[in-house]
Design a protein around this motif. Structure first.
Motif, PDB file in Angstrom:
ATOM      1  N   ALA A  60     -11.656 -10.456   1.654  1.00 57.49           N
ATOM      2  CA  ALA A  60     -11.084  -9.470   2.567  1.00 57.49           C
ATOM      3  C   ALA A  60     -10.311  -8.438   1.760  1.00 57.49           C
ATOM      4  CB  ALA A  60     -10.156 -10.131   3.595  1.00 57.49           C
ATOM      5  N   THR A  61     -10.090  -7.294   2.367  1.00 51.63           N
ATOM      6  CA  THR A  61      -9.265  -6.243   1.779  1.00 51.63           C
ATOM      7  C   THR A  61      -8.345  -5.710   2.872  1.00 51.63           C
ATOM      8  OG1 THR A  61     -10.744  -4.408   2.339  1.00 51.63           O
ATOM      9  CG2 THR A  61     -11.192  -5.578   0.280  1.00 51.63           C
ATOM     10  N   PHE A  62      -7.295  -5.026   2.476  1.00 51.30           N
ATOM     11  CA  PHE A  62      -6.509  -4.269   3.441  1.00 51.30           C
ATOM     12  C   PHE A  62      -5.798  -3.133   2.725  1.00 51.30           C
ATOM     13  CE2 PHE A  62      -3.591  -7.615   2.038  1.00 51.30           C
ATOM     14  CZ  PHE A  62      -2.391  -6.941   1.837  1.00 51.30           C
ATOM     15  N   SER A  63      -5.501  -2.081   3.470  1.00 51.32           N
ATOM     16  CA  SER A  63      -4.867  -0.882   2.918  1.00 51.32           C
ATOM     17  C   SER A  63      -3.729  -0.454   3.826  1.00 51.32           C
ATOM     18  CB  SER A  63      -5.876   0.264   2.793  1.00 51.32           C
ATOM     19  OG  SER A  63      -6.954  -0.085   1.950  1.00 51.32           O
ATOM     20  N   GLY A  64      -2.631  -0.059   3.224  1.00 49.10           N
ATOM     21  CA  GLY A  64      -1.495   0.459   3.972  1.00 49.10           C
ATOM     22  C   GLY A  64      -1.150   1.858   3.494  1.00 49.10           C
ATOM     23  N   VAL A  65      -0.592   2.655   4.383  1.00 43.25           N
ATOM     24  CA  VAL A  65      -0.216   4.035   4.054  1.00 43.25           C
ATOM     25  C   VAL A  65       1.301   4.129   4.063  1.00 43.25           C
ATOM     26  CG1 VAL A  65      -0.443   6.470   4.655  1.00 43.25           C
ATOM     27  CG2 VAL A  65      -2.324   4.872   5.140  1.00 43.25           C
TER      28      VAL A  65
END
Length: 518
Positions: free
Chosen positions: A328-333
């Motif tokens: 899995a991956t995730f990105s935050g701003v």
């Protein structure tokens, strides 16, 4: 039920001292601190609580060693002091974690510079946690590290959390003290006097479509990366630079770690971290300008994926890690005040408070949410009435439970994540519901609690924020949903049409924003 949406909607008709827009860590911290001090405070979140950056952080409660190298001593001091406070006051939810800093022959950062940084770091904390390890001792702690050129390294301590659960705990505690918080309640506009002073907002419930005007003495913009969008409704010019931090998740058995490891990327020597989290190995982070639409879920780009994976492969060459190992991956701003510095990671991480009729508080770090809340409330002291005498803010006492009835580790997990009020719920759950779901530390009783008590509206609320099953289980937990459809449907109270619609919605979110890129 402190997060009952129907009760919250009725109470929004009341006048408030403080109305907070944004249900991430900044807004949750403000709601908690304002209510603790005796102010009447309400919070509105246009999506789910912690939907944005506050469920997609690096999970560390830390001072930020790299900020010392950039001269951001004030940020580091505040962060380290807050880390120590949170470790004392929220054991279990905030957990100490050891970190290793390997030093190689070709590293730009030598032993004297590393030692100096760690001495300052520990001095800010008021206790020593670091020590030097020779090559053999370091490899004993992390046997899979690259051995070529390894000279030794340092061990020191920071802390780890589940960021989304921290947000929900703060909101629930504030609600039990009299605050109101509502998710999926979007602010459509502002209520202004003839002189232009802001005296409230127009809000729309995205679940039912109903609308309401909410009156408040002061309105705070705590929307983080979305702060300029809200300021734009008042014709304020943009001031923020948006940066994306992306992460990889691998099964813990594929990259076994007992503590975190700091590694330098071979191309640009940026520090990255690899740490154990929720039975997985978490790798982060990139730090690049975010040019994607803020209305959509932020997602990792193939070049970010390759950047992180290549650093991982170099740091742990004997594990033969491949793209297929990333589950899995995730990105935050994150929002920073734009100065134009390059690379983007050099932008200062201090928070800012702007009073433009609406008070905007943004920037900062997960760790410093209390500092941000205090600064924002200080800026509003002339607009707010004297607070009501604070009620007893002590946490409810945990019920006395015979030791043989509950494992101490489970007791700590449940109390720290859900509060003392939840312990009897878990204790009275059927024994099979207290057993962890395979591959996770989450049990069915936690799912039942979240659905009943924590304003779950969609499947992603349940799987990506109230719990982390969407990261921990194969395929984003889609096979798990299919296997347990009837049980979950009954808990959620959804008919077949609603279930099918929610499955398709969740599948789209998972495949576009969390599934590793092809």
């Amino acid at each position: 039920m402190p997060l009952n949406r129907e009760e919250a909607w009725l109470r929004l008709h009341e006048p408030w001292d403080l109305l907070i827009i944004g249900g991430g860590i900044t807004g949750a911290g403000l709601l908690h601190e304002a209510t603790r001090l005796g102010f009447r405070a309400a919070l509105l979140e246009g999506r789910d609580f912690a939907w944005g950056t506050s469920s997609r952080s690096g999970k560390m409660v830390h001072g930020g060693l790299r900020y010392l190298r950039q001269g951001q001593f004030r940020t580091t001091w505040h962060s380290v002091r807050e880390r120590e406070f949170l470790l004392r006051t929220r054991p279990g939810l905030i957990q100490p974690l050891g970190f290793l800093m390997p030093l190689y022959r070709d590293d730009p950062l030598g032993r004297p510079a590393a030692a100096l940084g760690l001495w300052i770091y520990d001095a800010f904390a008021g206790r020593r946690t670091h020590r030097y390890l020779d090559r053999e001792a370091l490899l004993t702690c992390a046997p899979h590290l690259r051995r070529e050129g390894l000279q030794g390294g340092y061990q020191y301590q920071d802390a780890l959390t589940d960021d989304a659960r921290l947000v929900v705990r703060l909101i629930v505690e504030a609600a039990r003290w009299g605050a109101v918080a509502m998710n999926y309640a979007r602010v459509e506009g502002f209520l202004q006097t003839r002189s232009g002073a802001i005296e409230g907002v127009a809000v729309r419930d995205l679940v039912s479509g109903r609308e309401l005007e909410v009156q408040a003495r002061a309105v705070i913009n705590a929307t983080g990366a979305w702060a300029d969008q809200l300021r734009g409704k008042l014709h304020r010019p943009p001031r923020l630079r948006l940066l994306r931090g992306s992460h990889l998740l691998l099964p813990g058995w594929r990259l076994p770690l007992a503590q975190g490891v700091i590694i330098l990327h071979p191309r640009d020597h940026r520090p990255l971290y690899v740490l154990p989290w929720e039975g997985m190995a978490l790798v982060g982070t990139t730090d690049i300008d975010h040019d994607q639409d803020l209305e959509g879920e932020p997602a990792i780009r193939p070049e970010e994926f390759e950047y992180l994976l290549s650093a991982l492969q170099r740091a742990f060459p004997h594990l033969d890690l491949s793209p297929q190992d990333v589950t899995a991956t995730f990105s935050g701003v994150r929002a920073v005040v734009g100065t134009g510095r390059q690379p983007p990671s050099r932008e200062p991480r201090d928070h800012v408070v702007w009073d433009e009729g609406i008070l905007t508080v943004t920037g900062g770090k997960l760790t410093t949410f209390r500092v941000m809340a205090r600064d924002a409330l200080r800026a509003l002291r002339r607009r707010l009435p004297p607070p009501a005498p604070p009620k007893d803010r002590k946490a409810p006492e945990a019920p006395r439970i015979p030791e043989e009835e509950l494992d101490p580790a489970l007791w700590l997990r449940w109390r720290s994540r859900y509060g003392a009020e939840a312990l009897l719920w878990f204790l009275h759950a059927p024994p099979e519901e207290r057993q962890p779901i395979p591959r996770t530390s989450t049990c069915w009783a936690e799912l039942r609690w979240a659905i009943a008590q924590e304003a779950v509206i969609h499947l992603d609320d349940l799987l990506l924020r109230r719990t982390r099953l969407g990261f921990q289980l194969p395929g984003g937990a889609l096979p798990f949903l299919e296997q347990h459809r009837h049980r979950l449907q009954a808990l959620l109270g959804w008919d077949d049409e609603r279930w099918d619609r929610e499955i398709e919605r969740y599948r789209g979110i998972w495949e576009s924003a969390y599934r590793p890129p092809a």
